[in-house]
Design a protein around this motif. Structure first.
Motif, PDB file in Angstrom:
ATOM      1  N   ARG A  69      92.901  88.452  82.367  1.00 10.26           N
ATOM      2  CA  ARG A  69      93.969  88.293  83.339  1.00 10.26           C
ATOM      3  C   ARG A  69      93.915  86.953  84.073  1.00 10.26           C
ATOM      4  O   ARG A  69      94.675  86.730  85.001  1.00 10.26           O
ATOM      5  CB  ARG A  69      93.904  89.438  84.352  1.00 10.26           C
ATOM      6  N   ALA A  70      92.995  86.093  83.680  1.00  4.65           N
ATOM      7  CA  ALA A  70      92.892  84.763  84.272  1.00  4.65           C
ATOM      8  C   ALA A  70      92.110  83.871  83.324  1.00  4.65           C
ATOM      9  O   ALA A  70      91.411  84.355  82.420  1.00  4.65           O
ATOM     10  CB  ALA A  70      92.209  84.806  85.641  1.00  4.65           C
ATOM     11  N   VAL A  71      92.228  82.556  83.524  1.00  2.00           N
ATOM     12  CA  VAL A  71      91.504  81.574  82.723  1.00  2.00           C
ATOM     13  C   VAL A  71      90.956  80.497  83.658  1.00  2.00           C
ATOM     14  O   VAL A  71      91.689  79.973  84.508  1.00  2.00           O
ATOM     15  CB  VAL A  71      92.407  80.918  81.666  1.00  2.00           C
ATOM     16  N   ILE A  72      89.674  80.170  83.502  1.00  2.00           N
ATOM     17  CA  ILE A  72      89.041  79.082  84.243  1.00  2.00           C
ATOM     18  C   ILE A  72      88.698  77.974  83.259  1.00  2.00           C
ATOM     19  O   ILE A  72      88.004  78.207  82.264  1.00  2.00           O
ATOM     20  CB  ILE A  72      87.767  79.571  84.964  1.00  2.00           C
ATOM     21  N   LEU A  73      89.189  76.779  83.511  1.00  2.00           N
ATOM     22  CA  LEU A  73      88.983  75.642  82.624  1.00  2.00           C
ATOM     23  C   LEU A  73      87.916  74.707  83.190  1.00  2.00           C
ATOM     24  O   LEU A  73      87.932  74.386  84.383  1.00  2.00           O
ATOM     25  CB  LEU A  73      90.297  74.869  82.458  1.00  2.00           C
ATOM     26  N   THR A  74      87.002  74.251  82.327  1.00  3.65           N
ATOM     27  CA  THR A  74      86.005  73.253  82.748  1.00  3.65           C
ATOM     28  C   THR A  74      86.678  71.885  82.829  1.00  3.65           C
ATOM     29  O   THR A  74      86.608  71.082  81.901  1.00  3.65           O
ATOM     30  CB  THR A  74      84.822  73.175  81.762  1.00  3.65           C
ATOM     31  N   CYS A  75      87.310  71.637  83.957  1.00  2.00           N
ATOM     32  CA  CYS A  75      88.067  70.388  84.129  1.00  2.00           C
ATOM     33  C   CYS A  75      87.159  69.169  84.083  1.00  2.00           C
ATOM     34  O   CYS A  75      87.562  68.088  83.645  1.00  2.00           O
ATOM     35  CB  CYS A  75      88.826  70.429  85.458  1.00  2.00           C
ATOM     36  N   LYS A  76      85.927  69.316  84.560  1.00  2.00           N
ATOM     37  CA  LYS A  76      84.922  68.250  84.446  1.00  2.00           C
ATOM     38  C   LYS A  76      83.552  68.892  84.394  1.00  2.00           C
ATOM     39  O   LYS A  76      83.188  69.670  85.274  1.00  2.00           O
ATOM     40  CB  LYS A  76      84.990  67.285  85.629  1.00  2.00           C
ATOM     41  N   HIS A  77      82.791  68.596  83.331  1.00  2.00           N
ATOM     42  CA  HIS A  77      81.414  69.091  83.222  1.00  2.00           C
ATOM     43  C   HIS A  77      80.460  68.022  83.745  1.00  2.00           C
ATOM     44  O   HIS A  77      80.875  67.029  84.361  1.00  2.00           O
ATOM     45  CB  HIS A  77      81.107  69.489  81.770  1.00  2.00           C
ATOM     46  N   HIS A  78      79.171  68.241  83.525  1.00  2.00           N
ATOM     47  CA  HIS A  78      78.159  67.362  84.116  1.00  2.00           C
ATOM     48  C   HIS A  78      78.259  65.912  83.634  1.00  2.00           C
ATOM     49  O   HIS A  78      77.764  65.006  84.307  1.00  2.00           O
ATOM     50  CB  HIS A  78      76.746  67.877  83.810  1.00  2.00           C
ATOM     51  N   ASP A  79      78.873  65.695  82.471  1.00  2.00           N
ATOM     52  CA  ASP A  79      78.967  64.335  81.942  1.00  2.00           C
ATOM     53  C   ASP A  79      79.994  63.480  82.679  1.00  2.00           C
ATOM     54  O   ASP A  79      80.057  62.262  82.472  1.00  2.00           O
ATOM     55  CB  ASP A  79      79.287  64.352  80.449  1.00  2.00           C
ATOM     56  N   GLY A  80      80.815  64.110  83.525  1.00  2.00           N
ATOM     57  CA  GLY A  80      81.785  63.354  84.311  1.00  2.00           C
ATOM     58  C   GLY A  80      83.112  63.115  83.624  1.00  2.00           C
ATOM     59  O   GLY A  80      84.008  62.482  84.199  1.00  2.00           O
ATOM     60  N   PHE A  81      83.286  63.620  82.380  1.00  2.00           N
ATOM     61  CA  PHE A  81      84.536  63.406  81.650  1.00  2.00           C
ATOM     62  C   PHE A  81      85.601  64.357  82.180  1.00  2.00           C
ATOM     63  O   PHE A  81      85.404  65.570  82.219  1.00  2.00           O
ATOM     64  CB  PHE A  81      84.316  63.628  80.162  1.00  2.00           C
ATOM     65  N   CYS A  82      86.754  63.808  82.577  1.00  2.00           N
ATOM     66  CA  CYS A  82      87.821  64.580  83.213  1.00  2.00           C
ATOM     67  C   CYS A  82      88.914  64.930  82.207  1.00  2.00           C
ATOM     68  O   CYS A  82      89.418  64.042  81.501  1.00  2.00           O
ATOM     69  CB  CYS A  82      88.443  63.785  84.364  1.00  2.00           C
ATOM     70  N   LEU A  83      89.302  66.191  82.194  1.00  2.00           N
ATOM     71  CA  LEU A  83      90.359  66.651  81.296  1.00  2.00           C
ATOM     72  C   LEU A  83      91.745  66.423  81.885  1.00  2.00           C
ATOM     73  O   LEU A  83      92.739  66.902  81.338  1.00  2.00           O
ATOM     74  CB  LEU A  83      90.163  68.139  80.974  1.00  2.00           C
ATOM     75  N   TRP A  84      91.818  65.720  82.993  1.00  2.00           N
ATOM     76  CA  TRP A  84      93.089  65.307  83.575  1.00  2.00           C
ATOM     77  C   TRP A  84      92.987  63.810  83.895  1.00  2.00           C
ATOM     78  O   TRP A  84      91.868  63.274  84.027  1.00  2.00           O
ATOM     79  CB  TRP A  84      93.402  66.131  84.828  1.00  2.00           C
ATOM     80  N   PRO A  85      94.095  63.108  84.036  1.00  4.41           N
ATOM     81  CA  PRO A  85      94.040  61.661  84.306  1.00  4.41           C
ATOM     82  C   PRO A  85      93.746  61.374  85.768  1.00  4.41           C
ATOM     83  O   PRO A  85      94.629  60.958  86.531  1.00  4.41           O
ATOM     84  CB  PRO A  85      95.453  61.193  83.894  1.00  4.41           C
ATOM     85  N   SER A  86      92.512  61.569  86.163  1.00  6.63           N
ATOM     86  CA  SER A  86      92.119  61.354  87.557  1.00  6.63           C
ATOM     87  C   SER A  86      92.315  59.897  87.959  1.00  6.63           C
ATOM     88  O   SER A  86      91.973  58.969  87.206  1.00  6.63           O
ATOM     89  CB  SER A  86      90.654  61.750  87.751  1.00  6.63           C
ATOM     90  N   GLU A  87      92.833  59.707  89.155  1.00  7.31           N
ATOM     91  CA  GLU A  87      93.005  58.345  89.680  1.00  7.31           C
ATOM     92  C   GLU A  87      91.677  57.713  90.080  1.00  7.31           C
ATOM     93  O   GLU A  87      91.612  56.504  90.320  1.00  7.31           O
ATOM     94  CB  GLU A  87      93.932  58.371  90.902  1.00  7.31           C
ATOM     95  N   TYR A  88      90.610  58.514  90.140  1.00 11.90           N
ATOM     96  CA  TYR A  88      89.354  58.031  90.715  1.00 11.90           C
ATOM     97  C   TYR A  88      88.263  57.819  89.668  1.00 11.90           C
ATOM     98  O   TYR A  88      87.102  57.607  90.015  1.00 11.90           O
ATOM     99  CB  TYR A  88      88.879  59.018  91.785  1.00 11.90           C
ATOM    100  N   SER A  89      88.644  57.864  88.391  1.00 10.39           N
ATOM    101  CA  SER A  89      87.669  57.641  87.332  1.00 10.39           C
ATOM    102  C   SER A  89      88.382  57.089  86.107  1.00 10.39           C
ATOM    103  O   SER A  89      89.562  57.378  85.868  1.00 10.39           O
ATOM    104  CB  SER A  89      86.965  58.964  86.967  1.00 10.39           C
TER     105      SER A  89
END
Length: 481
Positions: A69-89
């Motif tokens: 009934r829900a989904v949690i996405l690992t938007c950023k793991h320990h390596d720092g890679f962001c699955l969204w276009p963050s303005e800060y990286s």
């Protein structure tokens, strides 16, 4: 606090809403998927991230079909890679070949969740092995809050922020002391209905990643447990798949009368979450295709977790092409069929309800889902041996019982038994009541399996409870497996 006061401890609205989800998914996906690692080192070659077959709607449809009934996405793991276009990286999907640098996986998954009616949650690792300010105190805390703010303001409603306590060295070789209160304040301000899980005040880690539960899982526990996971001491310590199959019970008794006698501090509502992966690792590894948990094994975890007053978070990692692998899909399809059978209301049609006192309407037994409204049964105060009785016009085979308490009144039931009246060869009710099973605590949901019995009448008797007991769900089924 004495037993009288502890009986009145109840969940917040956000905690209650999240507990009612019962079962939801984790998606570990990112640069580690491409490198075959569990923990990336940061600064990986961004050109290797190009999952050509990725279809977020397919992911969510598969998970929804399994009963989630829900989904949690690992938007950023320990390596720092962001699955969204963050303005800060610059270590993000915007600098990869995927979608020609115009992709945003957080947006794709969040929109797919809305389409399929699932809640959406985010995982944002506090440990960042790429960001140069990691280990520099307030500078990194501010960086982390900026990224957290992006996730909580650009993607609609977020139901959960899942925080772990992993705390290794960053690019500078330093460790960061996380400003948890600042992170919490950000979540509460931007998404006030959002729960903060594990390293947070709303949802508690059960204590292992093997899918194991305690025999008695109390939601009302000592307040210091809210700080227990804010270090990496109990988190995964190695880049391998063994931790997800290990079991550490930690404190077995967190809320019984004996535990209450030994702890005189504050008690809080802090329900447990069971989290585990469908595979030995959290990210996809092709060599683990033969080690995917079966639908039968996953259903056993579901019965123990969801049916043991915990929520169940199951990780399903897509492969490097962005597809959920066939073994995982088949296991989830089987699991979904089993959960659907568990929730099948056909056996409860036409049942009549009688109680020792108080009022209990048909809504108590009309659905496999509890807590969707404010209807519940509560006996009168004079009733010291309260019970609820179900009667069918014709005898039925049963082997599964589900009970749920009305949690806004607190967690109160400590022990109960289930009795049945036997039937003769003509399916007529005969003889005295006979115990067919018994249980301890109930909480949001207790699921009991027992040897099949044919009967037209059962009675659930409350044997021990704090203050008065309540029931918002009483559901019987026949799974015969």
């Amino acid at each position: 606090m004495d037993l009288h006061d502890i009986a009145k401890v109840a969940p917040s609205a956000r905690q209650l809403a999240w507990q009612r989800l019962e079962f939801y998914g984790f998606i570990h996906f990112g640069m580690n998927t491409m490198t075959g690692r569990e923990w990336g080192e940061g600064h990986e070659d961004l050109s290797i991230f190009d999952p050509r077959s990725l279809d977020a709607e397919e992911w969510v449809a598969i998970l929804a079909g399994s009963g989630m009934r829900a989904v949690i996405l690992t938007c950023k793991h320990h390596d720092g890679f962001c699955l969204w276009p963050s303005e800060y990286s610059k270590h993000t999907v915007a600098c990869t070949p995927w979608r020609d640098g115009k992709g945003d996986l957080v947006r794709e998954v969040s929109e797919a969740c809305r389409k399929y009616g699932l809640k959406f949650g985010v995982y944002l690792s506090p440990w960042d092995r790429t960001e140069s300010s990691y280990g520099e105190g307030a500078a990194y805390d501010n960086f982390y809050v900026r990224q957290l703010t992006e996730l909580l303001t650009n993607y609609g409603e977020v139901g959960c922020v899942w925080l772990d306590g992993a705390n290794g060295e960053g690019a500078s070789g330093k460790k960061q002391f996380y400003n948890w209160e600042l992170y919490y304040e950000t979540v509460r301000r931007l998404q006030p209905d959002c729960v903060i899980s594990v390293c947070g005040p709303d949802i508690r880690w059960v204590g292992n990643e093997a899918g194991q539960t305690r025999n008695q899982e109390w939601s009302v526990v000592p307040a210091p447990l809210r700080d227990a996971e804010k270090t990496a001491e109990k988190s995964q310590q190695a880049d391998d798949g063994e931790f997800s199959r290990s079991f550490d019970s930690m404190e077995e008794d967190l809320g019984s009368r004996q535990a209450i006698e030994s702890y005189d501090g504050e008690w809080v509502w802090y329900p447990a979450e069971v989290n585990t992966s469908i595979r030995p690792g959290w990210f996809y590894h092709q060599e683990e295709d033969e080690r995917v948990r079966s639908g039968e094994e996953l259903f056993g975890i579901y019965l123990n977790a969801v049916g043991g007053n915990a929520t169940f978070l199951l990780n399903v990692p897509p492969d490097a092409q962005g597809r959920i692998a066939k073994p995982d899909r088949l296991a989830l399809e089987d699991l979904g069929q089993r959960i659907s059978q568990l929730r099948d209301p056909s056996l409860m049609q036409g049942v009549s309800v009688r109680t020792s006192s108080g009022q209990a309407g048909v809504e108590l037994v009309s659905s496999a889902h509890s807590g969707e409204n404010d209807s519940f049964w509560q006996p009168e105060k004079r009733d010291v041996d309260p019970w609820v009785e179900l009667t069918w016009e014709q005898s039925q085979w049963i082997d599964t019982l589900s009970l749920g308490e009305y949690l806004p009144a607190g967690q109160r039931i400590e022990a109960f038994e289930v009795l049945a009246r036997p039937v003769d060869a003509h399916q007529e009710t005969v003889g005295e009541w006979k115990q067919i099973t018994e249980g301890g605590i109930v909480g949001h949901l207790k699921i009991l399996r027992f040897e099949p019995v044919q009967t037209a009448q059962i009675r659930v008797v409350m044997k021990q409870y704090r203050e008065f007991p309540t029931l918002s769900r009483l559901f019987v089924n026949f799974l015969h497996s």
